[in-house]
Design an enzyme around this catalytic site. Structure first.
Site, PDB file in Angstrom:
ATOM      1  CB  VAL A   1       5.977  -6.016  13.129  1.00 38.81           C
ATOM      2  CG1 VAL A   1       7.220  -5.405  12.853  1.00 38.81           C
ATOM      3  CG2 VAL A   1       4.822  -5.153  13.556  1.00 38.81           C
TER       4      VAL A   1
ATOM      5  CE  LYS B   1       5.361  -3.822   8.315  1.00 38.96           C
ATOM      6  NZ  LYS B   1       5.924  -3.932   6.948  1.00 38.96           N
TER       7      LYS B   1
ATOM      8  CD  GLU C   1       0.013  -3.436  -2.303  1.00 40.87           C
ATOM      9  OE1 GLU C   1      -1.020  -3.548  -2.611  1.00 40.87           O
ATOM     10  OE2 GLU C   1       0.241  -4.369  -1.238  1.00 40.87           O
TER      11      GLU C   1
ATOM     12  CG  ASP D   1       4.243  -1.211   5.685  1.00 41.16           C
ATOM     13  OD1 ASP D   1       3.126  -2.117   6.077  1.00 41.16           O
ATOM     14  OD2 ASP D   1       5.234  -1.452   5.836  1.00 41.16           O
TER      15      ASP D   1
HETATM   16  N1  HSE Z   1       4.079  -3.663   2.324  1.00 39.56           N
HETATM   17  C1  HSE Z   1       4.960  -4.305   3.242  1.00 39.56           C
HETATM   18  C2  HSE Z   1       6.522  -4.316   2.866  1.00 39.56           C
HETATM   19  C3  HSE Z   1       4.576  -5.708   3.510  1.00 39.56           C
HETATM   20  O1  HSE Z   1       6.626  -3.638   1.876  1.00 39.56           O
HETATM   21  O2  HSE Z   1       7.142  -4.442   3.823  1.00 39.56           O
HETATM   22  C4  HSE Z   1       3.755  -6.120   4.671  1.00 39.56           C
HETATM   23  O3  HSE Z   1       3.851  -5.474   5.763  1.00 39.56           O
END
Ligand code: HSE
Length: 434
Positions: A133, A206, A191, A202
């Site tokens: 995280v 976290k 991505e 995501d």
């Molecule tokens: N893809 C995540 C972000 C980074 O954009 O914060 C890795 O946790």
């Protein structure tokens, strides 16, 4: 003291940053630890094109993770491939072999962290996850150790750098979401499949991990109301600014009289709050404790080097514990649900809300919307309309007095039936008290 030998599985972004730091700082690591961290094995799905630092040239390089896990000299395995499939196999195999694990895997630790920590304890090994995280912010350590003595009442985070980058670009340039995303993808900031980042998943993983540590509560993804940033448009920033606010993808965990309310969603936050100054791909965590009051943590949330620092720091901590003959461990994850901290539905949340409409202009629109709000006993606060010529899709905003999310969602569902509505109402909470 004897060196500690490590193996790294996954040589992508985080793996390459970890290798670089281990290679470049091996003397200072040894100075701090009193012994060396020696990389004995490296594994990637394909080796071709991987830059292995010359200082790590003696390590075994393989495409088979079992060769790392079963390497007789490897004592700590760094799992840096991510996801819930092979990564889980690697971690379980390492722990079963009595080897400790360092992981950057938020998805796996959010979903299966408690079971994996239990497996580590059973096998007399350790599992460390600081890199999972907000890579550059040592927030696990803060919650597990630094302020664990406080009674945490609220926790707010900006935990997805990609979303924060996109939102702050929309805010700065007035560019539409789709165009900012396309540019971010072209530059390699986002991505090719942006779903996990822009739809909030995501950040949800976290938040699940951090809320579990902060509140000593068992948290699952289903406990967290999750909404992404796809519907935020430049016009929302114009209206938010008029209201003295900005918009961020806010991860929130608040202890209320009813229980713990968890959400990942775009929210209006006052421009005067420190969270509003978090721009670009940066992350931040703000914790409010009953006794220690407010603390704030800020840094890079991702990237090979910031996340590599978290991995290397975990490797050092675990290595230190191995060499000191670490005592029996206690899981950082709670296994029971505490009555007071039990997650409850976001529908119980009371907030002011920002409602943004796109309508086909005709007489009686405000009256129709006001009557739906009145029927739900929702007090209207302000009506804002910036100059706009587009009568076929006219934007305007209503803000409402603090009310329950339940009432707002019911009102929004009623409003969706009105034939002048061009797109569904956007309802964002206003975190006016931040
Ligand atoms: N893809 C995540 C972000 C980074 O954009 O914060 C890795 O946790």
């Amino acid at each position: 003291m004897r060196d500690v030998n490590i193996g790294i599985v996954g040589l992508g972004n985080v793996g390459s940053g970890t290798m670089a730091i281990l290679a470049e700082t091996s003397d200072s690591i040894a100075q701090k630890l009193g012994f060396r961290l020696v990389v004995k094995a490296l594994c990637a799905r394909t080796i071709e094109g991987k830059q292995i630092p010359s200082a790590l040239a003696d390590a075994l390089v393989t495409t088979d993770w079992r060769e790392v896990v079963n390497h007789p000299e490897v004592e700590i395995v760094a799992e840096l491939i991510g996801g819930q499939g092979v990564a889980k196999e690697i971690i379980e195999a390492a722990l079963a072999a009595g080897k400790s694990v360092v992981t950057a895997n938020k998805e796996l630790m959010a979903a299966q962290g408690p079971a994996l920590v239990d497996a580590a304890i059973v096998h007399g090994a350790n599992i460390a996850m600081e890199a999972s995280v907000a890579g550059g912010i040592p927030v696990h350590t803060v919650l597990r150790e630094g302020i664990s003595g406080d009674r945490i009442e609220a926790f707010y985070g900006i935990l997805n750098g990609t979303s924060n980058y996109i939102l702050t670009e929309i805010e700065r340039d007035g560019t539409a979401f789709a165009d900012v995303l396309a540019e971010a993808q072209r530059l390699g900031y986002a991505e090719a499949d942006p779903t996990a980042d822009v739809d909030g998943f995501d950040a949800r993983s976290k938040l699940a991990i951090l809320a579990a540590l902060a509140f000593g509560e068992k948290i699952t993804a289903a406990d967290i109301f999750t909404e992404g940033i796809r519907r935020i448009s430049p016009i929302d920033f114009q209206y938010a600014h008029r209201l003295g606010h900005t918009i961020r993808l806010l991860c929130g965990a608040r202890l209320t009289g009813e229980g713990l309310i968890l959400s990942v969603r775009p929210a209006l936050i006052p421009e005067s709050t420190i969270l509003a100054s978090v721009k670009g791909a940066y992350n931040a965590v703000w914790v409010r404790g009953k006794y220690g009051a407010d603390t704030f943590y800020y840094g890079r949330g991702a990237g090979p080097h910031p996340t590599g620092v978290a991995v290397v720091s975990d490797l050092m901590r675990v290595a230190r514990e191995i060499r000191s003959g670490s005592p029996t461990r206690v899981s950082p994850f709670a296994h029971d649900r505490l009555e007071a901290n039990r997650p409850v539905s976001v529908l119980k949340q009371k907030r002011a809300y920002y409602l943004r409409f796109f309508v086909r202009d005709e007489p009686g629109i405000i009256a129709a919307l006001a009557s739906i709000l009145a029927a739900k006993k929702i007090g209207l606060d302000a009506v804002l309309q910036l100059p706009n010529e587009d009568k076929a899709a006219l934007p305007f905003v209503i803000t409402v007095e603090p009310t329950s999310e339940q009432s707002v969602q019911e009102a929004v569902a009623e409003m969706a039936k009105l034939d002048f509505m061009v797109e569904p109402v956007l309802a964002l909470p206003m975190e006016t008290a931040l």
